[in-house]
Enzyme design. Structure first.
Site, PDB file in Angstrom:
ATOM      1  N   ASN A 198      20.175 -37.260 -19.116  1.00  0.00           N
ATOM      2  CA  ASN A 198      21.093 -36.706 -20.298  1.00  0.00           C
ATOM      3  C   ASN A 198      21.816 -38.076 -20.674  1.00  0.00           C
ATOM      4  O   ASN A 198      22.717 -38.631 -20.177  1.00  0.00           O
ATOM      5  CB  ASN A 198      21.973 -35.728 -20.101  1.00  0.00           C
ATOM      6  CG  ASN A 198      23.110 -35.608 -21.158  1.00  0.00           C
ATOM      7  OD1 ASN A 198      22.812 -36.070 -22.525  1.00  0.00           O
ATOM      8  ND2 ASN A 198      23.907 -34.632 -21.172  1.00  0.00           N
ATOM      9  N   LYS A 254      23.321 -38.683 -23.401  1.00  0.00           N
ATOM     10  CA  LYS A 254      24.497 -38.388 -24.200  1.00  0.00           C
ATOM     11  C   LYS A 254      24.673 -39.429 -25.287  1.00  0.00           C
ATOM     12  O   LYS A 254      23.474 -39.526 -25.917  1.00  0.00           O
ATOM     13  CB  LYS A 254      25.673 -38.795 -23.213  1.00  0.00           C
ATOM     14  CG  LYS A 254      25.636 -37.618 -21.992  1.00  0.00           C
ATOM     15  CD  LYS A 254      27.017 -37.586 -21.252  1.00  0.00           C
ATOM     16  CE  LYS A 254      26.659 -36.704 -20.240  1.00  0.00           C
ATOM     17  NZ  LYS A 254      27.974 -36.398 -19.256  1.00  0.00           N
ATOM     18  N   HIS A 269      26.000 -27.589 -23.125  1.00  0.00           N
ATOM     19  CA  HIS A 269      26.609 -28.444 -21.990  1.00  0.00           C
ATOM     20  C   HIS A 269      27.960 -28.394 -22.271  1.00  0.00           C
ATOM     21  O   HIS A 269      28.590 -28.254 -23.366  1.00  0.00           O
ATOM     22  CB  HIS A 269      25.996 -30.119 -22.627  1.00  0.00           C
ATOM     23  CG  HIS A 269      26.320 -30.847 -21.580  1.00  0.00           C
ATOM     24  ND1 HIS A 269      27.678 -31.641 -21.488  1.00  0.00           N
ATOM     25  CD2 HIS A 269      25.591 -31.685 -20.534  1.00  0.00           C
ATOM     26  CE1 HIS A 269      28.070 -32.442 -20.620  1.00  0.00           C
ATOM     27  NE2 HIS A 269      26.789 -32.429 -19.969  1.00  0.00           N
ATOM     28  N   GLU A 282      30.150 -30.615 -22.667  1.00  0.00           N
ATOM     29  CA  GLU A 282      30.914 -31.218 -23.674  1.00  0.00           C
ATOM     30  C   GLU A 282      30.575 -30.797 -25.021  1.00  0.00           C
ATOM     31  O   GLU A 282      31.359 -30.988 -26.094  1.00  0.00           O
ATOM     32  CB  GLU A 282      30.270 -32.786 -23.767  1.00  0.00           C
ATOM     33  CG  GLU A 282      30.825 -33.420 -22.399  1.00  0.00           C
ATOM     34  CD  GLU A 282      29.714 -34.727 -21.809  1.00  0.00           C
ATOM     35  OE1 GLU A 282      28.752 -35.153 -22.379  1.00  0.00           O
ATOM     36  OE2 GLU A 282      30.157 -34.990 -20.664  1.00  0.00           O
ATOM     37  N   GLU A 327      26.608 -27.491 -13.836  1.00  0.00           N
ATOM     38  CA  GLU A 327      27.396 -28.659 -13.633  1.00  0.00           C
ATOM     39  C   GLU A 327      29.187 -28.475 -14.014  1.00  0.00           C
ATOM     40  O   GLU A 327      29.706 -28.163 -15.026  1.00  0.00           O
ATOM     41  CB  GLU A 327      27.230 -29.458 -15.332  1.00  0.00           C
ATOM     42  CG  GLU A 327      25.644 -29.785 -15.413  1.00  0.00           C
ATOM     43  CD  GLU A 327      25.344 -30.950 -16.451  1.00  0.00           C
ATOM     44  OE1 GLU A 327      24.988 -31.988 -15.831  1.00  0.00           O
ATOM     45  OE2 GLU A 327      25.939 -31.012 -17.538  1.00  0.00           O
ATOM     46  N   GLY A 382      30.965 -37.130 -14.956  1.00  0.00           N
ATOM     47  CA  GLY A 382      31.640 -38.768 -15.162  1.00  0.00           C
ATOM     48  C   GLY A 382      32.810 -39.000 -14.417  1.00  0.00           C
ATOM     49  O   GLY A 382      33.376 -39.642 -14.873  1.00  0.00           O
ATOM     50  N   SER A 389      27.977 -36.359 -11.738  1.00  0.00           N
ATOM     51  CA  SER A 389      27.966 -37.497 -10.626  1.00  0.00           C
ATOM     52  C   SER A 389      26.892 -37.662  -9.646  1.00  0.00           C
ATOM     53  O   SER A 389      27.128 -38.177  -8.574  1.00  0.00           O
ATOM     54  CB  SER A 389      29.423 -37.495 -10.112  1.00  0.00           C
ATOM     55  OG  SER A 389      30.465 -37.757 -10.987  1.00  0.00           O
TER      56      SER A 389
HETATM   57  P1  13P Z   1      27.443 -37.760 -15.093  1.00  0.00           P
HETATM   58  O1  13P Z   1      25.916 -37.560 -14.016  1.00  0.00           O
HETATM   59  O2  13P Z   1      27.786 -38.724 -15.796  1.00  0.00           O
HETATM   60  O3  13P Z   1      28.357 -37.111 -14.055  1.00  0.00           O
HETATM   61  O4  13P Z   1      27.039 -36.600 -16.237  1.00  0.00           O
HETATM   62  C1  13P Z   1      26.456 -35.103 -15.769  1.00  0.00           C
HETATM   63  C2  13P Z   1      26.204 -34.563 -16.923  1.00  0.00           C
HETATM   64  O5  13P Z   1      26.974 -34.005 -17.744  1.00  0.00           O
HETATM   65  C3  13P Z   1      24.699 -34.600 -17.266  1.00  0.00           C
HETATM   66  O6  13P Z   1      24.409 -33.626 -18.223  1.00  0.00           O
END
Ligand code: 13P
Length: 245
Positions: free
Chosen positions: A8, A10, A93, A95, A160, A166, A205
Site C-alpha cells: 500500500n 498510500k 483502511h 486511514e 491491521e 507506521g 509495521s
Molecule cells: P506500515 O507497514 O507502514 O505500518 O503500514 C501498514 C498499512 O497501513 C498498510 O495498509
C-alpha cells in the site's frame, strides 16, 4: 493457499518514482511464488500497470466510490480503476475510516461496487490502541467484519491494528494468532465453508526482518505492507519470506 503480499503505497511517490518503484519490483519478482500486488495512488494506477505489464505483479487502488459513476467531485469509481489496469482495491483502511469518516456500512457498499466493477476487494479491519487497552479488540473487529462484508464475500480481509500502522510496533505473533483465529471463526460463522478459504492478511509495521515469523502464524494469508513497500528490495524480501503454495 499461496500468500498475498500487497504494497500500500498510500500518498507517496510522484509519477516517475512510482514507475521506477514498480520496475524495481517487477525486475526481482519473477521467481517469487507468492502473489504480488502494489497499490499506488489512483493517479498512477495506469502508469504503474503499464510498467508491470508482463510481470507477475498486479495493481490495485486504495479506495473507490460506492457508486459506479455520477456527480461525485473528486471521487474515483471502481470501473475507472479497472479501466486504468487495476484488478484489486483496498477498502476501509483505518486511514480512510479515521480521516474520511468511513463507516462499516459505507465500506460494505464500496465492497459491493468494487466486486461489481471486477475488482477484488481487500477489506481492512483493526482496533485502536484504546480499544485494545480496554480489552475490546475482538469485539471491535467482530463488529467491523459483520458490518463491512457483504454476503457473499469474494475478497480478502486485512487485519491491521491501528496502533501498529507506521509505528514500528508490530503485533506479537501471539496477538496475530489470536486475532486471526477469531477472524477465521467469524468468517465461517458469516459465510460457512466459504469463510474457510478467505485470505486474512496481517498489516502493521511488516518488514523484511519480521516477515517470516508473521507469515508462519496460522490463518495468516499474507501481508498488507505500508512503509516497507516503498523500497523494492525490502518489499521483495518480504515476498520471498511468504508461502508460495
Ligand atoms: P506500515 O507497514 O507502514 O505500518 O503500514 C501498514 C498499512 O497501513 C498498510 O495498509
Amino acid at each position: 493457499m499461496r500468500q498475498l503480499i500487497a504494497g500500500n503505497w498510500k500518498m507517496h511517490c510522484l509519477a516517475a518514482e512510482a514507475v521506477a518503484l514498480a520496475q524495481g519490483i517487477a525486475a526481482g519478482a519473477s521467481g517469487i511464488g507468492a502473489e504480488l500486488l502494489v497499490c499506488p495512488t489512483a493517479l498512477h494506477v495506469a502508469a504503474v500497470a503499464q510498467a508491470l505489464q508482463g510481470s507477475n505483479v498486479a495493481v490495485g487502488g486504495q479506495d473507490c466510490h460506492q457508486a459506479k459513476q455520477g456527480a461525485h467531485t473528486g471521487d474515483i469509481g471502481g470501473p475507472m480503476l479497472r479501466d486504468a489496469g487495476a484488478s484489486w482495491v483496498i477498502l476501509g483502511h483505518s486511514e480512510r475510516r479515521q480521516n474520511h469518516g468511513e463507516t462499516d456500512e459505507l465500506v460494505r457498499e464500496k465492497t459491493l461496487a468494487a466486486v461489481e466493477a471486477g475488482l477484488t476487494p481487500i477489506v481492512c479491519v483493526g482496533e485502536t490502541a484504546d480499544q485494545r487497552a480496554g480489552g475490546q479488540e475482538t469485539e471491535t473487529v467482530g463488529w467491523q467484519l459483520a458490518g463491512s462484508l457483504p454476503k457473499p464475500f469474494t475478497g480478502v480481509v486485512a487485519y491491521e491494528p491501528v496502533w501498529a500502522i507506521g509505528t514500528g510496533k508490530t503485533a506479537t505473533e501471539q496477538d496475530v494468532a489470536t486475532m486471526h483465529a477469531f477472524i477465521r471463526e467469524e468468517l465461517v460463522r458469516q459465510f460457512g465453508d466459504a469463510g474457510q478459504i478467505i485470505r486474512i492478511l496481517y498489516g502493521g509495521s511488516v518488514k523484511a526482518a519480521n516477515a517470516a515469523s508473521l507469515m508462519a502464524v496460522p490463518n495468516v494469508g499474507g501481508a498488507l505492507v505500508g512503509g516497507a513497500s516503498l523500497n523494492a528490495e525490502e518489499f521483495l524480501a518480504i515476498a520471498r519470506a511468504a508461502r508460495a503454495g
